[in-house]
Structures are given as structure tokens and as C-alpha cells.
Design a protein around this motif. Structure first.
Motif, PDB file in Angstrom:
ATOM      1  N   GLN A  40       0.805  -1.224   0.000  1.00 44.51           N
ATOM      2  CA  GLN A  40       0.000   0.000   0.000  1.00 44.51           C
ATOM      3  C   GLN A  40       0.842   1.279   0.000  1.00 44.51           C
ATOM      4  O   GLN A  40       0.306   2.371  -0.226  1.00 44.51           O
ATOM      5  CB  GLN A  40      -0.905   0.035   1.224  1.00 44.51           C
ATOM      6  CG  GLN A  40      -1.969  -1.033   1.291  1.00 44.51           C
ATOM      7  CD  GLN A  40      -2.734  -0.948   2.599  1.00 44.51           C
ATOM      8  OE1 GLN A  40      -3.124   0.137   3.053  1.00 44.51           O
ATOM      9  NE2 GLN A  40      -2.953  -2.092   3.233  1.00 44.51           N
TER      10      GLN A  40
ATOM     11  N   TYR B 198      -4.443  -0.763  -7.547  1.00 48.25           N
ATOM     12  CA  TYR B 198      -3.981  -1.744  -6.562  1.00 48.25           C
ATOM     13  C   TYR B 198      -4.502  -3.118  -6.960  1.00 48.25           C
ATOM     14  O   TYR B 198      -5.667  -3.263  -7.342  1.00 48.25           O
ATOM     15  CB  TYR B 198      -4.500  -1.368  -5.179  1.00 48.25           C
ATOM     16  CG  TYR B 198      -3.991  -2.241  -4.066  1.00 48.25           C
ATOM     17  CD1 TYR B 198      -2.782  -1.970  -3.453  1.00 48.25           C
ATOM     18  CD2 TYR B 198      -4.713  -3.348  -3.636  1.00 48.25           C
ATOM     19  CE1 TYR B 198      -2.304  -2.769  -2.422  1.00 48.25           C
ATOM     20  CE2 TYR B 198      -4.247  -4.151  -2.615  1.00 48.25           C
ATOM     21  CZ  TYR B 198      -3.043  -3.860  -2.011  1.00 48.25           C
ATOM     22  OH  TYR B 198      -2.567  -4.657  -1.009  1.00 48.25           O
TER      23      TYR B 198
ATOM     24  N   PHE C 260      -9.175  -0.119  -1.937  1.00 46.85           N
ATOM     25  CA  PHE C 260      -8.323   0.841  -2.643  1.00 46.85           C
ATOM     26  C   PHE C 260      -8.771   0.968  -4.102  1.00 46.85           C
ATOM     27  O   PHE C 260      -8.050   0.588  -5.031  1.00 46.85           O
ATOM     28  CB  PHE C 260      -6.861   0.388  -2.576  1.00 46.85           C
ATOM     29  CG  PHE C 260      -6.462  -0.162  -1.230  1.00 46.85           C
ATOM     30  CD1 PHE C 260      -6.348   0.683  -0.140  1.00 46.85           C
ATOM     31  CD2 PHE C 260      -6.233  -1.514  -1.056  1.00 46.85           C
ATOM     32  CE1 PHE C 260      -6.007   0.180   1.109  1.00 46.85           C
ATOM     33  CE2 PHE C 260      -5.883  -2.030   0.183  1.00 46.85           C
ATOM     34  CZ  PHE C 260      -5.775  -1.178   1.271  1.00 46.85           C
TER      35      PHE C 260
END
Length: 714
Positions: free
Chosen positions: A413, A478, A486
Motif C-alpha cells: 500500500q 492496486y 483501494f
């Protein structure tokens, strides 16, 4: 419910047409209560595996119905993927063993029961049986439950024929469940014990190797420039001395496609040689490709045999990527046994390990040209850029895992945004952290990092800017588990070729970077570094060796299932932590925290002073930097603490501690205080251990700036 068979109402999934006519149409058109197709919710990782391995099987429809039922429950993506893979593999084994051809022939009370009893495939481990039965039982139960709750009587009658038979026995009826749990615990403990004492050396060796790859890449680029500007011709020999720690002279040769074919013309057809001479077709200038050949390593100061590249055997044996394709069964078994001897794969398993398959273009992957030329010539040929990319990502991942205890999903992330990377100034020094969403949460939390980690993030950023020929890192989608959290593209640091990396790419980078390190359990079993093993090592070091309370370890690891609030029982401490934590949440982009505090009310200033006395983060500590943001778990006894990263700039403090401990030991001995004598000795031991780690850090920093004299020779 069953979806309408209408061209105007069909799933939007790009895989719908691939599955059509291969999976029952009514299964593909299953919708949820809102009218959304469940197929559209199924993650591409699961669908791709299903398309590649699960079609035209007796259980094709049964398994797909089961995973759609799981999808509606919003289970973790990785859980669904593992369900498909494990159920499919074991059903293949069982059906082949009993020569079954239809699901109607499959009797769980005979065929499944005998497998779980180890009457067949006795070489399969208890863990394999336990994992399979867990997935099988859950998918079977969920699909049966879905039909009863979601379908009317007519629909139930239709879908019942696609149910995976539900067993009436449980895991308690077999010994494998307990055996698997005990074995998994034993294995994890053994591997962790092997890794924990060597974490500083593992980090240092990773830095040394990255430095070496960087030197090879720089030599390659300089040689390429020589050829490009007409100052040298191909093939061009490259030679330079590695640092004194290695004491070897490396020799490479730079090739391009035409020069290699012409030089080895006896290995190629006349038409290919002609194309290479004339630079036409795949050998034209537009299609040209440059690569390296490793000629060898020789000792500089003595006559010993040079060790050379740590990854040489991986290249020689063609073990990068899906190595088992297009080779004989004899060669396949030889390579499988070699990988098993290195610790890759599980003994007794029939699966083929592929530890160096990144599944991401241009990371570790070697070009088709290099692979073909290597097979024809038997030379040690390789593309340097994919190896440089893999080691760069691997080094940052290793650093984050071993200094923060972060999970792989949290690592992926990290993005080049002010919401993620935050910096504040404390005592005129800049401190960094990254904010990501931990497992089981839906809001970001901070992970405090050292200057070293920030420099590695900057190295990745530099690599990406060069790769994209841009000053900006592009925003990408993502792609790993929990991707629903996300939805917006971001400039993730772990990306390449406009695609975000996935967990198996990180694992392959770690495998390559750390390959060949001698790590063994006490039983002599090789230990392979994995992301989750590093997290276990981080936690074990903190809880067992540093005796940090488990509640604090849980906070360091961002784990939810521990009664953290019980530890923070004193109202004043809790209020201080909460107050300053709230302040941290609104600080970013190099806010000077000291000035902010001075301009605040006196009550907050007093709380900040109390916070600094009790909480490690942002404090200067003995011999390094503290990255613990909770009330100090060891009452500021910083020597040897897992939450501290040693810094070479502060090693003089550790030398002073050693001298001080000697004096303390003498004084306490005269006073007859045996316990205090032991504390003084422990203090000295911790200081010496940290000095050893600092010595390793100094060495790889020194080698990072080492610029060898590169010699070129035709």
C-alpha cells in the motif's frame, strides 16, 4: 437467484466469454439480492486459475458454484483463490487414483475418507490433508447453505446437482488436524529460531548484494555507452575489482543479438547468421537487445577459487520463471530435487516449486533472446535490468518487514502521496512514517520508519522515474488482496510496467536477493526467507528476547485481537498518548513539531513533555533511533531493544556504555550485588551486539559508494 438469459443482461466481467459454454450458463448468471452478477465480484486471480486448471473437469460446475457462494460472503480474495487451488489439486489426485469419471461416482464416505485417512497418497503431509479438507468442507457448506437461503424451490432443484458432496465426518475424526497444527507450530518456531539471531546479518547481506548488482549494472551501462558512441566494438570484455571484502575480480562480456550470433555462427542456421550480419528482421537495429555474459571471478590477493555471483547457479540451471516447461522428465526431476535441496518446496509434495517466478513482466524475467542463446551456447548469459529491479524491490521489502513488522499487504500500500508518506521535524531532525490500512481495519495507521528505510524508498522512486522516463511515478490500480479498499489508482512504490506488484512478486524478489544464505533449523532443514516468517521473527525478537509485553508487540504489529487497552490502564498515560496521537494525525509535509508545541496552550506543552518522557518515538535514544510509538515497554532501557534501529553516527555512545558497564561491574562486585553485576554484563553484551550490527551497516554503506575502475577489452 438465477439471472435472466438476456444479451442485455449479462456479466461485465472480461472473463465472461471465456467461461461461457464451459461453465453452466445459469451459474454464470447468478445474481445477488441487488441484481449484481456474482461473477463480476470474483477476483481475476481466482478466475485466471480456474480458466487455466479447472475446466473440463467432472467438478468444474460444482467448484465454480462453490466459489461464487464464497464471493457473496465477501471472503478474503486469497482465501477463495486457495480454496480453488487446493480443492482442484486434491480432487485430481483422488479421481485419478480411483479412476473416477463423474461426480456421481465420487463417494465422500469412501474416496474422500480414504484420502483423509492416508490410505491413499501416504506421502502427502498432514498439513496438506488438513488444508484441503478445511477448504473442501467450507466450500461444500457455503454452496449448500446458499441454495437453501437464496433460491426458491424450483431453483434449488436445479442447482442441487452442482453441489459438492457434503461429508458427515469432521476433522476430529482424523489425526491429521492435530498433527498438522502441531507440525505447523513446530516448523514456524524452528524457522523463526533460525532467523531471529541473524536478522542484522541478513539485512547486511541483502545490502551487500544490492550494491553488487548495482555495480554490475553500472558497468553494463558504461560499456553500452562505449559501444553506442563508437568507442568500442562488440563483443566487449568488461573487468573490474570488487571491494576488498570480496577480494575478487569479475569479468563480463557485453553482447548484442547480431554480435552473439555471428560469433557463435556454428550454433545457428545460415538464414539467421545472414540476418544478423545484415541487421535485418529480428536482428535489425530497432529489435536489438544488449545483455551480459559472466566469464568468471578470480581472487585478487591469492590463488583460491573465486566465488563469483551468488545467483550464478540459478542462471546456469534456467530456474528463473516457470523452469519446468519444455524440458524432459529426467531434467525436470533433477531441477526439482535441486530446488528441494535448497529448501524450496515441501518434501513429499508432488507440486513443482518456482521460487524465482515473479509473475510480473521485467522483474526477474529473462528475455527470450537470452534464454534461447543460453540454451544453444551453454554460456552464463543474463539481462541485468530485471535482476536489478528485483533486488531493489526485495531490499526495501526486507527492510520494512524487519524494522516495522508490517504485513505484505500493508507493504504494497505504500504510495508516493502526502497522505501516505509523512514527515515531521523534531529537535531540528526530520522523522518519517508511512500510513496504510492494516489487516482487519478500514482506516490508516502509522508505521514509523528510520532514515535508512526512507533512503531505500527514495532508491525505488529513482528506479521508477528512470523506468518511466518521467519525474512522476504514475498512478496504477492496486491489485493484491483487499483491493476493494483501494478503488482509486495511486502512485504505489511497488509497481512496474504500469502494474502494481502482487504478493508473489515480492516473495520471488526476496527469494532471489537472499538465495544461498545458510539458514537452517536445529534439525538441519534449510530455511527460506518469506515475508510472513520475517514478521514472526520481528515479533519473536520483541516478545521473547527483548521481553516486551505481548500487548505492546500487538500494537507494534498492528494486531487487533489483543486487549491493548488493558495495558494502557493509567488515565494520564492514555490521555497523553491519545492527545499527541491526534496531533500527529494532522501533521505532514515537514511541520516543525517543536514550534507547534511552543505555540500551543501550556496544558498541551506539559502533556508533550510527559509524552516524550514515556514514549520512545521521536526521542534520541542510546545508539540509534526509536520507532516505537507506544508507552515505552522496557522503561527506556534502549540497549538491545527491537524497536530501535542502530545508527553508525552514534556508535561512540555504545563504546562509552561498554566502559561504563565495566566500571559498574567492578563496583557492584565489591558491594556483593550479584543481580546488578549480571545487569552490567547484559548491558555490555547488548552494546557489543549493536556495535556488530553497526559495523555491518558501515561496511555496506562504504561499498555503496565504492566505484570500481572498469577496464574494457575487445
Amino acid at each position: 437467484m438465477i439471472g435472466m438469459k438476456s444479451e442485455s443482461q449479462k456479466p461485465k466481467s472480461p472473463f465472461y466469454l471465456n467461461l461461457k459454454e464451459k461453465v453452466d450458463e445459469n451459474i454464470l448468471l447468478i445474481q445477488d439480492a441487488r441484481g449484481d452478477f456474482l461473477l463480476d465480484k470474483l477476483h481475476e486471480q481466482s478466475i485466471k486459475y480456474f480458466l487455466n486448471y479447472c475446466l473440463n473437469k467432472p467438478w468444474t460446475n460444482h467448484l465454480f458454484l462453490g466459489i461464487l457462494a464464497e464471493t457473496e460472503k465477501n471472503l478474503d480474495v486469497q482465501t477463495t483463490y486457495q480454496s480453488i487451488k487446493n480443492i482442484n489439486r486434491r480432487l485430481i489426485d483422488i479421481f485419478n487414483n480411483y479412476r473416477l469419471e463423474d461426480m456421481l461416482d465420487f463417494d465422500v464416505n469412501i474416496h474422500l475418507y480414504n484420502y483423509l485417512k492416508a490410505s491413499i497418497f501416504p506421502e502427502h503431509s498432514s498439513n496438506m490433508r488438513s488444508i484441503f479438507f478445511s477448504h473442501y468442507k467450507r466450500v461444500s457448506y457455503e454452496s449448500s447453505k446458499w441454495i437453501k437461503l437464496k433460491c426458491n424451490q424450483e431453483q434449488q432443484g436445479y442447482f442441487e446437482k452442482f453441489l459438492i458432496p457434503l461429508p458427515y465426518f469432521t476433522s476430529r475424526d482424523f489425526s491429521f488436524s492435530k498433527d498438522a497444527t502441531e507440525q505447523a507450530h513446530k516448523t514456524r518456531k524452528s524457522e523463526t529460531d533460525a532467523v531471529v539471531p541473524l536478522l542484522p546479518q541478513i539485512r547486511a547481506e541483502a545490502h551487500f548484494r544490492w550494491n553488487q548488482i548495482k555495480r554490475i549494472r553500472e558497468a553494463f551501462l558504461k560499456a553500452f555507452e562505449q559501444v553506442k558512441h563508437g568507442k568500442a566494438e562488440l563483443p566487449l570484455e568488461i573487468q573490474y575489482n570488487e571491494p576488498a571484502r570480496i577480494g575478487e575480480r569479475f569479468t563480463f562480456r557485453l553482447w548484442d543479438k547480431p554480435s552473439f550470433v555471428i560469433y557463435h555462427k556454428d550454433k545457428f542456421s545460415d538464414s539467421i547468421v545472414k540476418a544478423a550480419i545484415n541487421h535485418t528482421g529480428t536482428y535489425s537495429d530497432d529489435n536489438n537487445h544488449y545483455f551480459l555474459e559472466f566469464l568468471g571471478a578470480e581472487r585478487v590477493e591469492d590463488d583460491d577459487i573465486g566465488e563469483g555471483l551468488w545467483f550464478r547457479e540459478i542462471i546456469q540451471k534456467n530456474l528463473i520463471g516457470l523452469w519446468y516447461r519444455n524440458i524432459s522428465s529426467e531434467e525436470l526431476e533433477q531441477k526439482r530435487q535441486l530446488l528441494l535441496s535448497w529448501g524450496y518446496g515441501e518434501k513429499g509434495s508432488t507440486s513443482l516449486p518456482y521460487p524465482f517466478h515473479s509473475q510480473h513482466k521485467a522483474i526477474l524475467f529473462q528475455s527470450t533472446t537470452v534464454s534461447n542463446f543460453k540454451n544453444k551456447s551453454g554460456r552464463v548469459l543474463f539481462d541485468i535490468e530485471p535482476l536489478y529491479v528485483a533486488t531493489t524491490f526485495g531490499l526495501l521489502a526486507l527492510d520494512v518487514f524487519t524494522t516495522t513488522g508490517a504485513r505484505l499487504n500493508e507493504l504494497l500500500q505504500i504510495s508516493n502521496t502526502k497522505e501516505c508518506i509523512r514527515a515531521i521535524k523534531v529537535n531540528k531532525q526530520t522523522k518519517f512514517s508511512f500510513y496504510v490500512i492494516p489487516k482487519g481495519r478500514d482506516k490508516v495507521e502509522p508505521y514509523y520508519i528510520s532514515d535508512q528505510t526512507m533512503k531505500l524508498i527514495q532508491s525505488v522512486a529513482k528506479m521508477l522515474r528512470e523506468h518511466y522516463s518521467s519525474n512522476k511515478i504514475p498512478s496504477v490500480q492496486y491489485r493484491d488482496v483487499r483491493s476493494h479498499l483501494f478503488p482509486e489508482p495511486k502512485p504505489y512504490f511497488f509497481q512496474y510496467n504500469y502494474k502494481a506488484l502482487k504478493r508473489y512478486t515480492i516473495d520471488s524478489c526476496l527469494h532471489f536477493l537472499l538465495h544461498g544464505l545458510i539458514l537452517e533449523t536445529q534439525e538441519g532443514i534449510p530455511v527460506i526467507i518469506k515475508s510472513h516468517l520475517l514478521r514472526h521473527a520481528f515479533a519473536t525478537e520483541a516478545a521473547q528476547r527483548q521481553k516486551i509485553p505481548i500487548e505492546i508487540v500487538a500494537k507494534m504489529l498492528h494486531q487487533r485481537d489483543v486487549d491493548v487497552t488493558g495495558y494502557y490502564s493509567e488515565p494520564t498515560s492514555s490521555q497523553v498518548v491519545q492527545t499527541v496521537s491526534d496531533l500527529h494525525d494532522v501533521i505532514s509535509d515537514y511541520v516543525d513539531l517543536d514550534e507547534a508545541i511552543l505555540r500551543s496552550p501550556k496544558e498541551l506543552q506539559d502533556q508533550w513533555v510527559e509524552y516524550q518522557e514515556k514514549v520512545g518515538i521521536f526521542n534520541n535514544v542510546l545508539g540509534g533511533i526509536c520507532v516505537e510509538d507506544a508507552v515505552c515497554p522496557i522503561k527506556m532501557q534502549c540497549l538491545g531493544c527491537r524497536a530501535k534501529i542502530p545508527q553508525p553516527e552514534k556508535k561512540h555512545q555504545l563504546y562509552e556504555v561498554i566502559e561504563l558497564s565495566k566500571d559498574m561491574e567492578k563496583r557492584y562486585s565489591l558491594m556483593g550485588l550479584d543481580v546488578e553485576v549480571k545487569k552490567a554484563k547484559a548491558m555490555r553484551k547488548h552494546a557489543r551486539n549493536e556495535l556488530k550490527e553497526i559495523e555491518l551497516i558501515e561496511k555496506y554503506r562504504e561499498e555503496q559508494n565504492y566505484e570500481p575502475h572498469i577496464r574494457f577489452q575487445k
